[in-house]
Write a protein that holds these residues in place. Structure first.
Motif, mmCIF file in Angstrom:
data_model
loop_
_atom_site.group_PDB
_atom_site.id
_atom_site.type_symbol
_atom_site.label_atom_id
_atom_site.label_comp_id
_atom_site.label_asym_id
_atom_site.label_seq_id
_atom_site.Cartn_x
_atom_site.Cartn_y
_atom_site.Cartn_z
ATOM 1 N N GLU B 79 0.861 -1.191 0.000
ATOM 2 C CA GLU B 79 0.000 0.000 0.000
ATOM 3 C C GLU B 79 0.894 1.237 0.000
ATOM 4 O OE1 GLU B 79 -1.401 3.327 0.994
ATOM 5 O OE2 GLU B 79 -1.172 2.414 2.985
ATOM 6 N N THR B 92 -6.165 -2.019 3.136
ATOM 7 C CA THR B 92 -5.257 -2.689 4.078
ATOM 8 C C THR B 92 -6.044 -3.673 4.939
ATOM 9 O OG1 THR B 92 -3.798 -0.769 4.085
ATOM 10 C CG2 THR B 92 -3.600 -2.284 5.939
ATOM 11 N N VAL B 102 1.073 -7.470 4.519
ATOM 12 C CA VAL B 102 0.984 -6.081 4.065
ATOM 13 C C VAL B 102 2.323 -5.368 4.269
ATOM 14 C CG1 VAL B 102 -0.052 -3.810 4.561
ATOM 15 C CG2 VAL B 102 -1.502 -5.868 4.511
ATOM 16 N N THR B 104 3.536 -1.368 3.925
ATOM 17 C CA THR B 104 2.965 -0.055 3.693
ATOM 18 C C THR B 104 3.978 1.042 3.977
ATOM 19 O OG1 THR B 104 1.197 1.495 4.296
ATOM 20 C CG2 THR B 104 1.962 0.020 6.025
ATOM 21 N N ILE B 128 2.401 -7.035 9.128
ATOM 22 C CA ILE B 128 2.441 -5.708 8.522
ATOM 23 C C ILE B 128 3.857 -5.176 8.719
ATOM 24 C CG2 ILE B 128 1.536 -3.341 8.568
ATOM 25 C CD1 ILE B 128 -0.912 -4.381 10.038
#
Lengths: 428, 428
Positions: B79, B92, B102, B104, B128
């Motif tokens: 992202e 997300t 993820v 980001t 993440i």
């Protein structure tokens, strides 16, 4: 929660005790961060009776580190004994053969046997981590291997021997000659038992060879490092450099050129205003240059109990968390054999020499430079005294070969007193 | 070799295209380092017709990033759209719910929703990573979460908004007022669409809140960051600071004190000779202090296509290699709710004000300081002009509360022209 990670710790010197202290003091924090308990089950050291600054009563004791490495209650073998042969090497090999992961602070061991050990680790399905081997507490191995993994590296540089940087800084600050500051450093306990490891650049060259392997995907090639110590640097060199807004650092530089891998650990002039030029005292600095990231600078303590133990524990937590990457960032079998650059890249040079006070002496030097194909950026002759004249020259870009050619011509010209000093000026 | 890691890339602005370029240019290198292929399978952006500096023909296209996040041929959702609500947040959340990892670059998203997202990730067994969200190309998240995992952190500091540091440096170098340099920066495209994100300190405070969470094991607490922008800094402040061997930086500081978690992003005076004081232009610097490692300083580009994409790719290679650690270093359920320190730690302060040229004006200020319990280290009154007198005071250690008390007393004394400036002097 996963089973505890059980450590066998070989070596109870400063670093080993630092590791014990962290494991004991921060048990809960390490468990939270690792997702499992981190425990020391067994230790080894030469002298069991020595008084040490930690409670070792809960650990099994092995006199032989090889026996420690093979214990069934050890998952991870930490080697902080030192030495690139003998017990450190034997125990590391034994640990891998017995299916243990290895964390080591031993730069000499890896500089000499890193490739063989990496192959052994991968054959056994084990990992070797060695953050503490390079630049003490600075997580430079991690940054290079992991953080910058998306970059093709351009150049790696570092001031990675705190003792040398201390000596050079102290010479400048106090205006003292090398020999006197060297003696001070010895009395302060800053020097290795064999001081040439420090001031000869060997220790720092070990570290550079490890960084170069990761940066360029090549087998560790310590023997190919061009190496020069700081023993020839005079207070005059430091002052001349300062007059031109440079400082002298024992600087490691590695880069992959069209002519092969260039690795050198030599005194260099760097701009006073650059991060490397601003580094004083025993602190270490590593500069990493990648094609995407540009320049990353890392600075911190390069030695000492806390910083080195911190680096060891970073590796321990990585392994506890399940991080398993090849020793030098790619599988050992994929590392290429580096071609050492026969000629290192051209750069400006600082030359200092003392000339006999004879007619035509300076002309002979200038002629020799011209014949070696080196053009002069700046030249300065100082006043004569005792029939001798100090001369300072800054050249335009020249290779080490050109400079060696010029130095040979200087010698033949018969106008020199003593040996000239030739130092690279590194663009940073 | 493991199956390829399949990326879905949401956002094709500068950073997104930088990621595409690295994946395409360095495919072989990434495979060697990751132990598996790294491929982009699908992308999304608002405008498909826009001309972009990369060949996107091999990727599936989704107009909706949520649809991209849910695709079966995506293992890892990147992202790089930005915005802390709307599509970035929705996509997300959708990615985690659909079982994707993820990566980001979105500091605002994590500063506002980091804890909820970390909980969601861990419930789904996903990770993440967000190296690119803090300090651009500098691997500071990795250093803090992994490299220094053996340390109880003492303090985290950083200059993490390149635009503010550019403005302050340019004011000093060119002797220009804030408003003029601000306008220059706007025209050069250095400012966010909402410039208050930069010069108000919000963007940098987002980053600080993320670092504090990792450093101290606390839930991200952006709302508790004491925040002050650089808009009140005058060229006079910069000159006064320089006279005393300080520079002014928009400096983030986080530390755990006996009174709770202190987080602030405010202009501070730092010594000219310190690494932070020497930082000029748009470069970022983070200073990490741990109980074992001491002080580690990291320096590099804090923004831009290459550095930010480098950070994203570091996370991608980590995930490809199998590194799986909790978002903020410990399981989200183990993060504590931080108690914000009601009173931040005492430090020396720099106070600048303009006094009316009235008898007793300075005495009233000195009295007000005394009544607030603040003692004066240095005070200087400059020559009057136009019936006004600039006054500069450096205090001994005082808390924010003490200073606010003094400022309220100053206002009541009725001798001030305009607002006084109060800046911390940070020991670094």
């Amino acid at each position: 929660m996963a089973a505890p990670l059980r450590i066998g710790l070989a070596g109870l010197g400063t670093v080993g005790i630092g590791v014990v202290q962290i494991v004991q003091k921060h048990a809960a924090m390490l468990t939270a961060r690792s997702g499992r308990e981190v425990v020391i089950t067994a230790v080894s050291a030469r002298d069991r009776t020595k008084n040490r600054d930690a409670d070792l009563s809960g650990f099994a004791w092995e006199t032989d580190p090889v026996a420690l490495a093979r214990r069934d209650d050890v998952d991870l073998f930490i080697e902080v004994m030192g030495g690139h042969e003998g017990p450190a090497r034997d125990a590391t090999e034994a640990a891998l053969a017995a299916g243990k992961d290895v964390v080591t602070a031993n730069k000499a061991l890896l500089a000499h046997h890193g490739h063989a050990l990496a192959l052994a680790a991968e054959a056994a399905g084990r990992v070797i981590r060695f953050e503490a081997a390079v630049a003490g507490g600075i997580p430079v191995i991690k940054t290079l291997t992991e953080g910058l993994a998306g970059n093709e590296m351009r150049r790696v540089m570092g001031v990675m021997n705190g003792t040398c940087n201390y000596i050079l800084t102290r010479m400048e600050d106090a205006g003292l000659p090398y020999a006197q500051v060297f003696e001070e450093a010895r009395q302060l306990g800053y020097l290795e038992a064999d001081p040439n490891l420090d001031v000869g650049g060997i220790d720092a060259a070990h570290k550079l060879a490890l960084l170069a392997s990761i940066a360029f995907g090549t087998q560790v090639s310590f023997d190919a490092v061009e190496m020069e110590g700081i023993g020839a640097i005079s207070i005059d060199d430091i002052r001349h450099a300062a007059d031109m807004d440079y400082r002298i650092k024992l600087l490691g530089v590695a880069r992959m050129t069209g002519r092969g891998l260039e690795q050198r650990m030599t005194p260099c002039l760097v701009p006073v205003g650059s991060p490397l030029g601003q580094l004083s005292g025993g602190t270490n600095m590593v500069v990493l240059e990648g094609d995407s990231v540009g320049q990353i600078v890392l600075r911190g303590a390069g030695a000492g109990m806390g910083p080195t133990a911190s680096a060891v524990m970073g590796d321990v937590v990585d392994i506890a968390r399940g991080l398993r990457i090849p020793t030098f960032g790619v599988p050992a079998t994929a590392l290429t054999v580096p071609v050492a650059a026969a000629v290192s890249a051209a750069c400006p040079w600082y030359l200092r020499m003392t000339l006999l006070d004879k007619p035509g002496a300076l002309a002979k030097i200038a002629t020799a430079l011209g014949e070696a194909g080196i053009s002069i950026d700046r030249m300065r002759q100082y006043g004569h005294s005792d029939g001798q004249a100090p001369v300072l020259i800054v050249t335009h870009k020249a290779t080490r070969t050109d400079i060696d050619d010029a130095l040979a011509r200087f010698a033949k010209a018969g106008v020199l007193v003593g040996e000239p000093v030739a130092l690279r000026i590194e663009e940073v």
